[in-house]
Design a protein around this motif. Structure first.
Motif, PDB file in Angstrom:
ATOM      1  N   THR A 193       0.853  -1.186   0.000  1.00  0.00           N
ATOM      2  CA  THR A 193       0.000   0.000   0.000  1.00  0.00           C
ATOM      3  C   THR A 193       0.888   1.235   0.000  1.00  0.00           C
ATOM      4  N   PRO A 194       0.601   2.191  -0.891  1.00  0.00           N
ATOM      5  CA  PRO A 194       1.443   3.398  -0.922  1.00  0.00           C
ATOM      6  C   PRO A 194       1.429   4.145   0.409  1.00  0.00           C
ATOM      7  N   GLN A 195       2.578   4.635   0.771  1.00  0.00           N
ATOM      8  CA  GLN A 195       2.722   5.531   1.918  1.00  0.00           C
ATOM      9  C   GLN A 195       2.963   6.908   1.314  1.00  0.00           C
ATOM     10  N   TRP A 196       1.943   7.729   1.261  1.00  0.00           N
ATOM     11  CA  TRP A 196       2.011   8.994   0.542  1.00  0.00           C
ATOM     12  C   TRP A 196       2.822  10.027   1.302  1.00  0.00           C
ATOM     13  N   LYS A 197       3.721  10.685   0.581  1.00  0.00           N
ATOM     14  CA  LYS A 197       4.572  11.729   1.146  1.00  0.00           C
ATOM     15  C   LYS A 197       4.178  13.068   0.528  1.00  0.00           C
ATOM     16  N   LEU A 198       3.871  14.039   1.369  1.00  0.00           N
ATOM     17  CA  LEU A 198       3.517  15.374   0.898  1.00  0.00           C
ATOM     18  C   LEU A 198       4.724  16.013   0.214  1.00  0.00           C
ATOM     19  N   ILE A 199       4.532  16.473  -1.016  1.00  0.00           N
ATOM     20  CA  ILE A 199       5.608  17.088  -1.788  1.00  0.00           C
ATOM     21  C   ILE A 199       5.462  18.600  -1.838  1.00  0.00           C
ATOM     22  N   CYS A 200       4.259  19.071  -2.197  1.00  0.00           N
ATOM     23  CA  CYS A 200       4.026  20.508  -2.336  1.00  0.00           C
ATOM     24  C   CYS A 200       2.536  20.730  -2.561  1.00  0.00           C
ATOM     25  N   ARG A 201       2.157  21.969  -2.739  1.00  0.00           N
ATOM     26  CA  ARG A 201       0.796  22.316  -3.158  1.00  0.00           C
ATOM     27  C   ARG A 201       0.769  22.315  -4.685  1.00  0.00           C
ATOM     28  N   VAL A 202      -0.363  22.014  -5.259  1.00  0.00           N
ATOM     29  CA  VAL A 202      -0.491  22.053  -6.720  1.00  0.00           C
ATOM     30  C   VAL A 202      -0.068  23.426  -7.239  1.00  0.00           C
TER      31      VAL A 202
END
Length: 132
Positions: A6-15
């Motif tokens: 299952t992906p462990q989502w990492k916040l990268i930036c705002r769109v």
């Protein structure tokens, strides 16, 4: 039978941090950067920042529709799949992206492990050893 983690989502930036028809680079502890692109329809895509032709930085290319033109030799690479458009051949690795509430996420496991062995070609004549 193998299962996909299952992906462990990492916040990268705002769109909104990604320019329309542009990109943002994401550095990784090892391996080449990942380029996160935004098109004029609001789509967000992620590819290894390396053209399959000569290793050009796709993050510096021109985005149009769901493609990016490599800044070195104008190869057209699909943002959805990393595939070069015919007659060119080759593929650059793609990365899973999730956009939620205006935030862009990449899969942390992919960032750590996907395509970390790929490098950019060295320009110029091949080196066979360093002079002492």
């Amino acid at each position: 039978m193998t299962t996909t983690p299952t992906p462990q989502w990492k916040l990268i930036c705002r769109v909104d941090d990604i320019p329309v028809l542009g990109s943002r680079r994401v550095a990784r502890p090892q391996g080449l950067d990942v380029a996160v692109f935004r098109n004029d329809a609001g789509g967000v895509f992620a590819l290894l920042d390396r053209c399959p032709h000569k290793g050009g930085p796709l993050s510096q290319g021109i985005v149009f529709g769901t493609q990016v033109a490599c800044p070195l030799h104008n190869w057209t690479i699909g943002l959805c799949d990393g595939q070069a458009s015919a007659p060119d051949e080759g593929c650059t690795p793609k990365f899973a992206v999730k956009v939620e509430d205006g935030a862009v996420y990449l899969d942390a496991l992919e960032l750590d492990e996907h395509a970390v062995d790929l490098t950019r070609p060295v320009a110029g004549p091949a080196r066979r050893g360093l002079a002492a």
